[in-house]
Write a protein that holds these residues in place. Structure first.
Motif, PDB file in Angstrom:
ATOM      1  N   CYS A 155     -11.914  55.650  39.717  1.00  0.00           N
ATOM      2  CA  CYS A 155     -12.845  54.824  39.663  1.00  0.00           C
ATOM      3  C   CYS A 155     -13.103  54.298  41.099  1.00  0.00           C
ATOM      4  O   CYS A 155     -12.094  53.771  41.506  1.00  0.00           O
ATOM      5  N   HIS A 180     -11.783  49.577  40.614  1.00  0.00           N
ATOM      6  CA  HIS A 180     -10.383  49.106  40.847  1.00  0.00           C
ATOM      7  C   HIS A 180      -9.669  50.193  41.069  1.00  0.00           C
ATOM      8  O   HIS A 180      -8.267  49.818  40.469  1.00  0.00           O
ATOM      9  N   HIS A 197     -11.820  50.752  32.159  1.00  0.00           N
ATOM     10  CA  HIS A 197     -11.517  49.247  32.507  1.00  0.00           C
ATOM     11  C   HIS A 197     -12.998  48.454  32.357  1.00  0.00           C
ATOM     12  O   HIS A 197     -12.931  47.757  31.161  1.00  0.00           O
TER      13      HIS A 197
HETATM   14  S1  FES Z   1     -14.149  49.465  36.338  1.00  0.00           S
HETATM   15 FE1  FES Z   1     -13.132  51.161  36.839  1.00  0.00          FE
HETATM   16  S2  FES Z   1     -11.400  50.557  37.667  1.00  0.00           S
HETATM   17 FE2  FES Z   1     -12.373  48.679  37.195  1.00  0.00          FE
END
Ligand code: FES
Ligand SMILES: [Fe+2]
Length: 400
Positions: free
Chosen positions: A112, A115, A95
């Protein structure tokens, strides 16, 4: 900090003295150990191109087990998948780059913390909360980046270059030379991490320098009289490694008078210790009773993380006095390590001197000359692809 490096740091003329035959050669200039630019070039041409030992396979023994580490600025995960395949994944969420795992342990998936995008153990993206797949976004395109991983000797090796030769081809004749130890069947008895405030080359050079042993290790290794030494000869040893060997009676892996493990049945001519340094960051010591493997993780030009693994034949772990005997080996390693580390850090400090002058190689540290030229071969050699890229970049800048 005093800057000692010249503006034209990659001009081959600075290194002509180091390029001479060893008898009349001089050591690398000091900025090679402090320069960010030199380090960046090493990262591009060496660390991201060669096979890197990432750790022992037993650290990911079961599906879901993983460990993380930073290798020259690339956050990495090594994980055993549900399919029992061990993979090396870049620890950067697809992401916006969050690290999806920390430390080591066991898990069912990587989530992660930013988010909550979730990745399966094989790196596939499997969850994107509040964000649906569509014609223009498919999860299948955004798995964690996978890096090549191959095995040898019970260790996991990674390579960032998709075009690199296989690990087996890279190692050359080394696996055959140490087959009698059966390293892939050994047990990891100890795994230790420590940091050294010095350029990674200080460790690499020190490893291939038996010259310092009678002086720096007079209270440890040198209690065993060395009967004979062999320094690397590229006509005999083929592969991406540089070796030296010392022959002596018994073991010097414990301090004098301490109990040791039984001897491994190896050929008579292999008695003593065989020390290959596998370019660029792994050093191994095949001893009569054990094996160690040191992995260097450079952390900028003036710091490195060291991972030190110690292995013994699996059967030794069943010996009634295993723990007590192992403690003797670990004590000896502490002594040897704390004899070397202050020397490396002392040497690093002198690399900052604005009046530093290069030195000469003695007979017993002549492998250091080869090590330094191995670096220069890769750091200085003209790379046409690089020039094209550079010029293209310059042209595009001038157009826009
Ligand atoms: S940076 Fe990993 S979910 Fe947004
Ligand atoms: Fe040493």
């Amino acid at each position: 900090m005093i800057v000692t490096e010249p503006a034209d740091v990659f001009d081959p003329r600075h290194y002509e003295a180091c390029r001479r035959p060893v008898e009349i050669a001089e050591t690398l200039p000091n900025w090679c150990y402090t320069s960010q630019a030199f380090y960046e070039r090493e990262r591009e041409h060496i660390f991201l191109k060669q096979w890197i030992c990432a750790g022992h396979e037993s650290r990911v023994a079961t599906p879901g087990s993983f460990f993380t580490f930073d290798f020259v600025g690339v956050p990495m995960i090594v994980v055993r998948g549900k399919d029992d395949v061990v993979r090396a994944l870049v620890n950067a969420c697809r992401h916006r780059g969050g690290e999806v795992a920390t430390g080591s342990g066991e898990c069912a998936a990587f989530k992660c913390p930013y988010h909550a995008w979730t990745f399966a153990l094989d790196g596939d993206l499997i969850g994107t909360p509040m964000f649906e797949e569509s014609d223009v976004f498919r999860k299948a395109d955004y798995g964690l980046t996978q890096v090549r991983l191959e095995r040898w000797g019970g260790f996991l090796w990674i390579n960032f270059d998709p075009h690199a030769e296989s690990l087996f081809a890279y190692l050359g004749d080394l696996p055959g030379r140490v087959a009698a130890w059966k390293p892939e069947e050994m047990a990891l008895a100890s795994h230790k991490t420590y940091f050294v405030e010095a350029n990674w080359k200080q460790y690499y050079e020190n490893f291939s320098d038996p010259y310092h042993v009678p002086f720096v290790h007079r209270s440890s290794l040198s209690f065993k009289p060395v009967k004979r030494r062999q320094l690397h000869d590229p006509a005999i040893y083929r592969g991406n490694y540089v070796m030296h060997r010392a022959w002596f009676d018994g073991t010097r892996s414990v301090l004098p008078g301490e109990a040791s493990f039984p001897e491994i049945p190896i050929p008579e001519e292999d008695r003593g210790t065989f020390y290959p340094w596998i370019y660029p960051t792994a050093g191994m010591g095949f001893a009569i009773d054990s094996l160690f493997c040191v992995q260097i993780l450079p952390d900028g030009p003036e710091r490195m993380r060291i991972e030190r693994d110690f292995l013994v034949p699996k059967a030794y772990t069943e010996l009634p006095d295993y723990e007590a005997t192992l403690a003797n080996y670990l004590k000896s390693q502490e002594v040897v390590q704390f004899e070397d580390v202050p020397i490396l850090e002392m040497q690093q400090r002198s690399m900052h001197s604005p009046v530093y002058k290069t030195g000469r190689f003695a007979t017993l540290d002549q492998l250091v000359h080869g090590c330094q030229n191995w670096i220069l071969d890769r750091v200085l050699d003209p790379d046409p692809a690089r020039e094209v890229t550079k010029q293209r970049h310059l042209r595009s800048v001038s157009i826009t």
